[in-house]
Scaffold this motif. Structure first.
Motif, PDB file in Angstrom:
ATOM      1  N   CYS A   1      16.631  -4.792 -46.971  1.00 24.28           N
ATOM      2  CA  CYS A   1      16.981  -6.068 -47.575  1.00 24.28           C
ATOM      3  C   CYS A   1      16.741  -6.056 -49.077  1.00 24.28           C
ATOM      4  O   CYS A   1      17.166  -6.952 -49.787  1.00 24.28           O
ATOM      5  CB  CYS A   1      16.180  -7.181 -46.941  1.00 24.28           C
ATOM      6  SG  CYS A   1      16.277  -7.099 -45.169  1.00 24.28           S
TER       7      CYS A   1
ATOM      8  N   HIS B   1      20.755 -10.952 -44.831  1.00 20.51           N
ATOM      9  CA  HIS B   1      19.555 -10.250 -44.398  1.00 20.51           C
ATOM     10  C   HIS B   1      18.334 -11.151 -44.634  1.00 20.51           C
ATOM     11  O   HIS B   1      18.314 -12.273 -44.164  1.00 20.51           O
ATOM     12  CB  HIS B   1      19.401  -8.907 -45.104  1.00 20.51           C
ATOM     13  CG  HIS B   1      20.241  -7.810 -44.498  1.00 20.51           C
ATOM     14  ND1 HIS B   1      20.337  -7.602 -43.155  1.00 20.51           N
ATOM     15  CD2 HIS B   1      21.014  -6.861 -45.074  1.00 20.51           C
ATOM     16  CE1 HIS B   1      21.135  -6.566 -42.912  1.00 20.51           C
ATOM     17  NE2 HIS B   1      21.574  -6.104 -44.060  1.00 20.51           N
TER      18      HIS B   1
ATOM     19  N   PRO C   1      16.497  -7.464 -40.901  1.00 18.18           N
ATOM     20  CA  PRO C   1      17.437  -6.345 -40.950  1.00 18.18           C
ATOM     21  C   PRO C   1      18.604  -6.489 -39.977  1.00 18.18           C
ATOM     22  O   PRO C   1      19.677  -5.953 -40.227  1.00 18.18           O
ATOM     23  CB  PRO C   1      16.554  -5.140 -40.577  1.00 18.18           C
ATOM     24  CG  PRO C   1      15.174  -5.546 -40.968  1.00 18.18           C
ATOM     25  CD  PRO C   1      15.109  -7.024 -40.712  1.00 18.18           C
TER      26      PRO C   1
END
Lengths: 357, 329
Positions: B72, B281, B257
């Protein structure tokens, strides 16, 4: 103006001109007799400091020039930019002569620097750094940074090694052995800017993971300074002074300037002071040579002078859409700044007692 | 004080698509179309595009990590650098298009526009456009990049429709809907579409109403044979702000994720205005929106696009954030 300020330290606007686009860089000759300016339109112009005589080295091309550098002896000026070429002029004759155009492909060149003691130019070229010798008129080294494109590079003040920064690490090559494996300093993010302190004792890195790291030469364990609101885009060290044992380190992040002072107590590390004034992104900072006075310019259209890098003493306007860069004359008497619409301004120290009423 | 004029950010369109999908055809179309806009293009594959008056720049894709390998926190270093150099020019352009390689992961491209503070002051993400080859996409379902490009999209062009039957097209569109319930889907031949339909979408503008594809909601049974899919939650009732914060915080921390994108409109207890949010994310962005209208039902609507959403127990854990009925006055 504040009464405590010594008049001799005050600056006055001395001169103004304009190029056709955003000023990308300003550099002074080591003796302070001339300076050169580049623009996003690709112009490269040299000005005599006293007479302001103009010598156009390159006219507007449509492709930007992004970096300028003057060799330590003041003989050579190098420029690099969007066209992917590195241009070098020889400036010790009557007329400046372009001695080389190192042509490359589409790789944008925005980092170049001369060795302070030898006419050797290092420039970032994608994932590589090339070192070109003006004496030999040829490339003497190609260094593979590998980890990413080269984001910044800095010669050690002694000229004996070159540090290169990018994603995840900083690599330092020794000049006497370019082919040797470089010394690697690891980072958690990408290093956007690196700077050796003028005494050669410290290497600082401004990083995209909102941190600054400082290594003392020879010590593999760095100090880490955190708490920045964004990435750290530029660093500046003050010249050594008798009054302080370690130079000050100034850093910029977003609209803020943060000045770091090393505490006498090694367990404390570095103390931060935030210089809070700018309303938009700070574009550049530079310490006045042989002084602790710091100049900062920002997108908000202000140029600020910070006495002892802590108290705001003078403010200047002159670039309505924002300032883009600045450079002190090596004597510290004149300050040049560039603006987003091609403005070039010079401020000079006023003689005692004059100027402000 | 100087009053500096408010600077406008330049919109950026990210153009993705698997190899041979018609992405370059679409780009050529946008560049030659008479829309009067000055467009700059950043490409990762140097194609045959070379148009007068338009700026085309070729760069190599470089992923920068900002936090020890967390996906991320990855951004595209090449884009950051080129954008900050480009934005210096006086003859600035009206729109920036980033064409990624067929194998590019869209997440770092999108994250660049939210994570990098300098990029954020200069440009804003307008939309992610994904071109899908209606005929050959079947061969690429196994490729993660092809799936993620669809999952991250705001606009999907089902291209080369002349090469498939209507039945095949229906099946494909259903499958794509199941993966991404918020994207606008257009069917095209030769990537023929009016530029105005796809540039200036403001898809990442929080105040732009969330539009869940009604067909997605009306379907009684979704086929979830893919690991990547969409999930919509529509719930009446007021939300407890503290519980909601804790829930989203935990969700993004543990499942970030696997959550590609999310968008929503929420009804917070004690608030007269709608609360709108979106996420990519682990990046989350939310703000207060307009007041609820008197004739409007105060419904919470959330859409998630991600991997293995079924296993996240989203519906139940979201319901647990509602203010208990007996506690309402």
């Amino acid at each position: 103006m504040a009464s405590k300020t010594k008049d001799r330290d005050l600056l006055d606007l001395q001169w103004y001109t304009a190029l056709s686009d955003y000023i990308t860089a300003i550099v002074w000759s080591p003796d302070g007799t001339w300076f050169a300016v580049s623009s996003a339109a690709g112009e490269v112009v040299q000005y005599a400091a006293n007479t302001k005589t103009v010598t156009v080295l390159q006219v507007a091309q449509g492709k930007s020039i992004d970096a300028l550098a003057v060799s330590g002896d003041g003989v050579f000026l190098a420029a690099g930019g969007q066209a992917g070429a590195v241009l070098v002029w020889r400036l010790d004759g009557h007329i400046p002569t372009q001695i080389v155009a190192l042509g490359h492909s589409h790789i944008w060149i925005d980092r170049l620097q001369w060795n302070p003691h030898h006419p050797e130019l290092a420039y970032g070229f994608g994932r590589h750094v090339r070192v070109w010798s003006a004496t030999q008129q040829s490339e003497i080294a190609e260094l593979n940074f590998r980890s990413s494109s080269v984001l910044d590079l800095a010669w050690h003040p002694k000229g004996d090694r070159l540090s290169v920064s990018g994603n995840q690490n900083i690599k330092t090559w020794w000049r006497h052995a370019w082919e040797d494996t470089p010394v690697v300093q690891q980072l958690g993010g990408a290093s956007e800017a690196i700077a050796w302190s003028p005494d050669g004792q410290y290497l600082a890195s401004g990083n995209n993971d909102r941190s600054v790291m400082v290594w003392q030469d020879g010590n593999p364990f760095p100090w880490q300074m955190r708490g920045f609101p964004g990435k750290v885009r530029q660093l500046a060290w003050s010249d050594p002074r008798r009054s302080i044992s370690t130079p000050l380190l100034a850093s910029i992040c977003g609209e803020g300037v943060v000045v770091w002072t090393k505490d006498r107590d090694p367990s404390i590390g570095w103390n931060a002071q935030v210089l809070d004034f700018h309303q938009r992104s700070v574009r550049a900072i530079a310490f006045q040579p042989q002084s602790l006075q710091l100049a900062s310019v920002a997108d908000d259209g202000w140029l600020c002078l910070w006495r002892k890098a802590n108290r705001l003493t003078q403010l200047f306007e002159g670039a309505p859409t924002g300032f883009s860069c600045l450079a002190w004359q090596p004597s510290g008497k004149t300050l040049a700044a560039g603006g987003g619409q091609g403005e070039v301004l010079l401020w000079t120290q006023t003689t005692t007692g004059q100027g402000f009423g | 004080m100087t009053v500096t004029t408010e600077r406008k950010t330049v919109p950026v369109t990210v153009l993705t698509g698997y190899l041979g999908s018609g992405k370059t055809t679409l780009l050529n179309r946008i560049l030659t179309d008479e829309h009067g806009q000055k467009i700059a293009v950043i490409m990762n594959e140097f194609g045959a595009v070379g148009i007068d008056n338009q700026l085309v720049i070729d760069v190599d894709e470089e992923i920068f990590e900002m936090n020890n390998g967390c996906i991320c926190c990855t951004v595209r270093g090449d884009l950051i650098r080129i954008i900050s150099n480009l934005m210096k020019r006086r003859d600035k352009f009206d729109h920036l298009i980033i064409e990624t390689t067929g194998l590019a992961d869209p997440a770092p491209v999108i994250q660049t526009f939210f994570v990098d503070d300098e990029v954020r002051t200069q440009v804003r993400l307008d939309a992610v456009i994904t071109v899908v080859d209606a005929r050959h996409i079947w061969q690429h379902w196994g490729a993660e990049e092809a799936i993620e490009q669809i999952a991250f999209a705001d606009v999907i062009l089902l291209n080369k429709i002349d090469l498939v039957t209507e039945v095949e097209l229906e099946t494909l569109e259903q499958r794509i809907r199941g993966m991404n319930a918020i994207a606008k889907v257009f069917r095209t031949r030769n990537a023929q579409i009016e530029t105005a339909m796809i540039l200036g979408m403001n898809a990442f503008d929080l105040n732009n109403a969330l539009q869940i594809d009604p067909d997605f909601l009306n379907e009684t049974a979704h086929e979830h044979d893919e690991t990547v899919g969409s999930l919509a939650l529509i719930e009446a009732g007021e939300l407890d702000g503290d519980k909601l914060n804790a829930w989203i915080g935990e969700l993004l921390r543990d499942r970030g994720p696997d959550i590609f994108r999310m968008k929503g409109i929420l009804n917070l207890a004690g608030e007269d205005c709608r609360f709108v949010f979106q996420g990519v994310h682990m990046l989350f962005d939310g703000c207060q929106d307009r007041p609820w209208k008197s004739d409007e039902s105060r419904t919470n609507e959330l859409v998630f696009i991600g991997r293995n959403l079924e296993q996240m127990n989203l519906a139940d854990s979201f319901r647990a954030c509602l203010v208990a009925q007996n506690a309402q006055v």
